[in-house]
Motif scaffolding. Structure first.
Motif, PDB file in Angstrom:
ATOM      1  N   ARG A 118       0.863  -1.193   0.000  1.00  0.00           N
ATOM      2  CA  ARG A 118       0.000   0.000   0.000  1.00  0.00           C
ATOM      3  C   ARG A 118       0.896   1.238   0.000  1.00  0.00           C
ATOM      4  NH1 ARG A 118      -3.614  -2.300   2.714  1.00  0.00           N
ATOM      5  NH2 ARG A 118      -4.949  -0.506   2.968  1.00  0.00           N
ATOM      6  N   PRO A 119       0.354   2.416  -0.305  1.00  0.00           N
ATOM      7  CA  PRO A 119       1.193   3.619  -0.367  1.00  0.00           C
ATOM      8  C   PRO A 119       1.990   3.878   0.909  1.00  0.00           C
ATOM      9  CG  PRO A 119      -0.927   4.060  -1.374  1.00  0.00           C
ATOM     10  CD  PRO A 119      -1.025   2.694  -0.747  1.00  0.00           C
ATOM     11  N   ASN A 120       1.372   3.674   2.056  1.00  0.00           N
ATOM     12  CA  ASN A 120       2.058   3.753   3.345  1.00  0.00           C
ATOM     13  C   ASN A 120       1.896   2.395   4.007  1.00  0.00           C
ATOM     14  OD1 ASN A 120       2.910   6.567   3.469  1.00  0.00           O
ATOM     15  ND2 ASN A 120       0.723   7.004   3.440  1.00  0.00           N
ATOM     16  N   PRO A 121       2.915   1.545   3.990  1.00  0.00           N
ATOM     17  CA  PRO A 121       2.775   0.161   4.444  1.00  0.00           C
ATOM     18  C   PRO A 121       2.718   0.025   5.968  1.00  0.00           C
ATOM     19  CG  PRO A 121       5.030   0.574   3.808  1.00  0.00           C
ATOM     20  CD  PRO A 121       4.265   1.825   3.484  1.00  0.00           C
ATOM     21  N   ILE A 122       1.595   0.466   6.517  1.00  0.00           N
ATOM     22  CA  ILE A 122       1.395   0.413   7.970  1.00  0.00           C
ATOM     23  C   ILE A 122       0.639  -0.864   8.307  1.00  0.00           C
ATOM     24  CG2 ILE A 122       0.289   1.519   9.948  1.00  0.00           C
ATOM     25  CD1 ILE A 122       0.751   4.205   8.442  1.00  0.00           C
ATOM     26  N   GLY A 123       1.215  -1.662   9.188  1.00  0.00           N
ATOM     27  CA  GLY A 123       0.562  -2.879   9.650  1.00  0.00           C
ATOM     28  C   GLY A 123      -0.204  -2.607  10.924  1.00  0.00           C
ATOM     29  N   LEU A 124      -1.333  -3.292  11.078  1.00  0.00           N
ATOM     30  CA  LEU A 124      -2.164  -3.173  12.260  1.00  0.00           C
ATOM     31  C   LEU A 124      -2.323  -4.569  12.845  1.00  0.00           C
ATOM     32  CD1 LEU A 124      -5.055  -1.044  13.064  1.00  0.00           C
ATOM     33  CD2 LEU A 124      -5.635  -3.453  12.911  1.00  0.00           C
ATOM     34  N   HIS A 125      -1.915  -4.745  14.087  1.00  0.00           N
ATOM     35  CA  HIS A 125      -1.926  -6.051  14.737  1.00  0.00           C
ATOM     36  C   HIS A 125      -2.565  -5.890  16.112  1.00  0.00           C
ATOM     37  CE1 HIS A 125       1.425  -6.535  11.826  1.00  0.00           C
ATOM     38  NE2 HIS A 125       1.832  -5.394  12.336  1.00  0.00           N
ATOM     39  N   VAL A 126      -3.661  -6.598  16.372  1.00  0.00           N
ATOM     40  CA  VAL A 126      -4.280  -6.587  17.696  1.00  0.00           C
ATOM     41  C   VAL A 126      -3.873  -7.884  18.380  1.00  0.00           C
ATOM     42  CG1 VAL A 126      -6.417  -6.500  19.017  1.00  0.00           C
ATOM     43  CG2 VAL A 126      -6.224  -5.198  16.883  1.00  0.00           C
ATOM     44  N   ALA A 127      -3.102  -7.765  19.448  1.00  0.00           N
ATOM     45  CA  ALA A 127      -2.549  -8.930  20.130  1.00  0.00           C
ATOM     46  C   ALA A 127      -2.888  -8.914  21.611  1.00  0.00           C
ATOM     47  CB  ALA A 127      -1.024  -8.959  19.955  1.00  0.00           C
ATOM     48  N   ARG A 128      -2.975 -10.109  22.185  1.00  0.00           N
ATOM     49  CA  ARG A 128      -3.145 -10.225  23.635  1.00  0.00           C
ATOM     50  C   ARG A 128      -1.819  -9.852  24.283  1.00  0.00           C
ATOM     51  NH1 ARG A 128      -6.516 -12.220  27.071  1.00  0.00           N
ATOM     52  NH2 ARG A 128      -7.715 -13.327  25.496  1.00  0.00           N
ATOM     53  N   LEU A 129      -1.874  -8.984  25.271  1.00  0.00           N
ATOM     54  CA  LEU A 129      -0.691  -8.562  26.015  1.00  0.00           C
ATOM     55  C   LEU A 129      -0.465  -9.588  27.126  1.00  0.00           C
ATOM     56  CD1 LEU A 129       1.481  -6.421  26.385  1.00  0.00           C
ATOM     57  CD2 LEU A 129      -0.150  -5.106  27.746  1.00  0.00           C
ATOM     58  N   VAL A 130       0.513 -10.457  26.947  1.00  0.00           N
ATOM     59  CA  VAL A 130       0.799 -11.524  27.903  1.00  0.00           C
ATOM     60  C   VAL A 130       1.515 -10.955  29.122  1.00  0.00           C
ATOM     61  CG1 VAL A 130       2.057 -13.695  28.251  1.00  0.00           C
ATOM     62  CG2 VAL A 130       0.878 -13.251  26.076  1.00  0.00           C
ATOM     63  N   SER A 131       2.509 -10.111  28.889  1.00  0.00           N
ATOM     64  CA  SER A 131       3.220  -9.454  29.983  1.00  0.00           C
ATOM     65  C   SER A 131       3.912  -8.216  29.443  1.00  0.00           C
ATOM     66  CB  SER A 131       4.238 -10.398  30.643  1.00  0.00           C
ATOM     67  OG  SER A 131       5.319 -10.646  29.765  1.00  0.00           O
ATOM     68  N   ILE A 132       4.281  -7.356  30.367  1.00  0.00           N
ATOM     69  CA  ILE A 132       4.992  -6.138  29.988  1.00  0.00           C
ATOM     70  C   ILE A 132       6.068  -5.871  31.036  1.00  0.00           C
ATOM     71  CG2 ILE A 132       3.258  -4.689  31.105  1.00  0.00           C
ATOM     72  CD1 ILE A 132       3.813  -2.570  28.924  1.00  0.00           C
ATOM     73  N   ASP A 133       7.272  -5.581  30.574  1.00  0.00           N
ATOM     74  CA  ASP A 133       8.384  -5.212  31.447  1.00  0.00           C
ATOM     75  C   ASP A 133       8.847  -3.836  30.988  1.00  0.00           C
ATOM     76  OD1 ASP A 133      10.896  -4.756  32.632  1.00  0.00           O
ATOM     77  OD2 ASP A 133      11.402  -6.883  32.609  1.00  0.00           O
ATOM     78  N   ILE A 134       8.414  -2.819  31.695  1.00  0.00           N
ATOM     79  CA  ILE A 134       8.710  -1.445  31.293  1.00  0.00           C
ATOM     80  C   ILE A 134      10.209  -1.167  31.327  1.00  0.00           C
ATOM     81  CG2 ILE A 134       8.376   0.987  31.893  1.00  0.00           C
ATOM     82  CD1 ILE A 134       5.525   0.200  32.788  1.00  0.00           C
ATOM     83  N   ALA A 135      10.897  -1.686  32.326  1.00  0.00           N
ATOM     84  CA  ALA A 135      12.333  -1.422  32.448  1.00  0.00           C
ATOM     85  C   ALA A 135      13.118  -1.912  31.233  1.00  0.00           C
ATOM     86  CB  ALA A 135      12.879  -2.067  33.719  1.00  0.00           C
ATOM     87  N   SER A 136      12.763  -3.085  30.718  1.00  0.00           N
ATOM     88  CA  SER A 136      13.469  -3.615  29.544  1.00  0.00           C
ATOM     89  C   SER A 136      12.780  -3.245  28.237  1.00  0.00           C
ATOM     90  CB  SER A 136      13.587  -5.138  29.642  1.00  0.00           C
ATOM     91  OG  SER A 136      12.300  -5.737  29.526  1.00  0.00           O
ATOM     92  N   GLY A 137      11.546  -2.726  28.334  1.00  0.00           N
ATOM     93  CA  GLY A 137      10.801  -2.335  27.140  1.00  0.00           C
ATOM     94  C   GLY A 137      10.244  -3.500  26.356  1.00  0.00           C
ATOM     95  N   VAL A 138      10.041  -4.647  27.015  1.00  0.00           N
ATOM     96  CA  VAL A 138       9.554  -5.832  26.311  1.00  0.00           C
ATOM     97  C   VAL A 138       8.076  -6.073  26.610  1.00  0.00           C
ATOM     98  CG1 VAL A 138       9.791  -8.339  26.045  1.00  0.00           C
ATOM     99  CG2 VAL A 138      11.827  -6.897  26.279  1.00  0.00           C
TER     100      VAL A 138
END
Length: 175
Positions: A118-138
């Protein structure tokens, strides 16, 4: 250097139309910043699932790695069960305005398709957030339909009260 859309895998199919000018070569209207990247088991287009349903069916988890400067923006995201990941599908051709998917009988305009081309190849992904580690950014996700290393341009919480539309309908063909 061979441009992505000149490779044989992107040769036009019957009924497809290319733009006269490839948007990749035009001056930008704004500046998009990559805030991180996808970490997935997918390293080639051939292996990558075509959508999130197919990605989930593999049972293979994924993650998003957020660059250090943007990690403070993750505060509060852990309250969401799902996250919308917007990615930059850098390997997709940008000049196909009418496409004929392999599984479709006929061609459709790019805006009626979920194709990465597409002209601007932006992907859209809706995923379940299993975990988040803010310190490591994962952010660990249940799955993703993007290649390993795909740049991430934004994250948003999925809000069922706003994002799930009970009266929405399916396109009859092309998806």
């Amino acid at each position: 250097m061979t441009r992505v859309n000149e490779e044989p895998m992107f040769a036009p199919r019957e009924g497809e139309v290319r733009l006269r000018v490839d948007p990749a070569g035009l001056p930008g209207d704004s500046h998009v910043v990559f805030i991180g990247h996808v970490r997935s088991p997918w390293t080639s287009r051939e292996d990558c699932p075509k959508n999130m349903g197919a990605a989930r069916a593999t049972g293979k988890a994924a993650a998003v790695q957020i660059d250090e400067a943007y990690r403070p923006g993750l505060e509060g995201l852990g309250r969401a069960s799902h996250v919308v990941v917007l990615s930059w599908l850098e390997h997709a051709p940008r000049d196909l305005i009418v496409q004929k998917p392999r599984h479709a009988a006929g061609a459709s305009g790019v805006f009626a398709l979920r194709s990465p081309a597409r002209p601007n190849p932006i992907g859209l992904h809706v995923a379940r957030l299993v975990s988040i580690d803010i310190a490591s950014g994962v952010l660990e996700l249940d799955a993703i339909d993007a290649l390993d290393g795909t740049p991430v341009i934004d994250l948003k919480p999925y809000l069922p009260s706003v994002d799930a539309l009970t009266d929405a309908t399916h396109l009859k063909a092309g998806l």
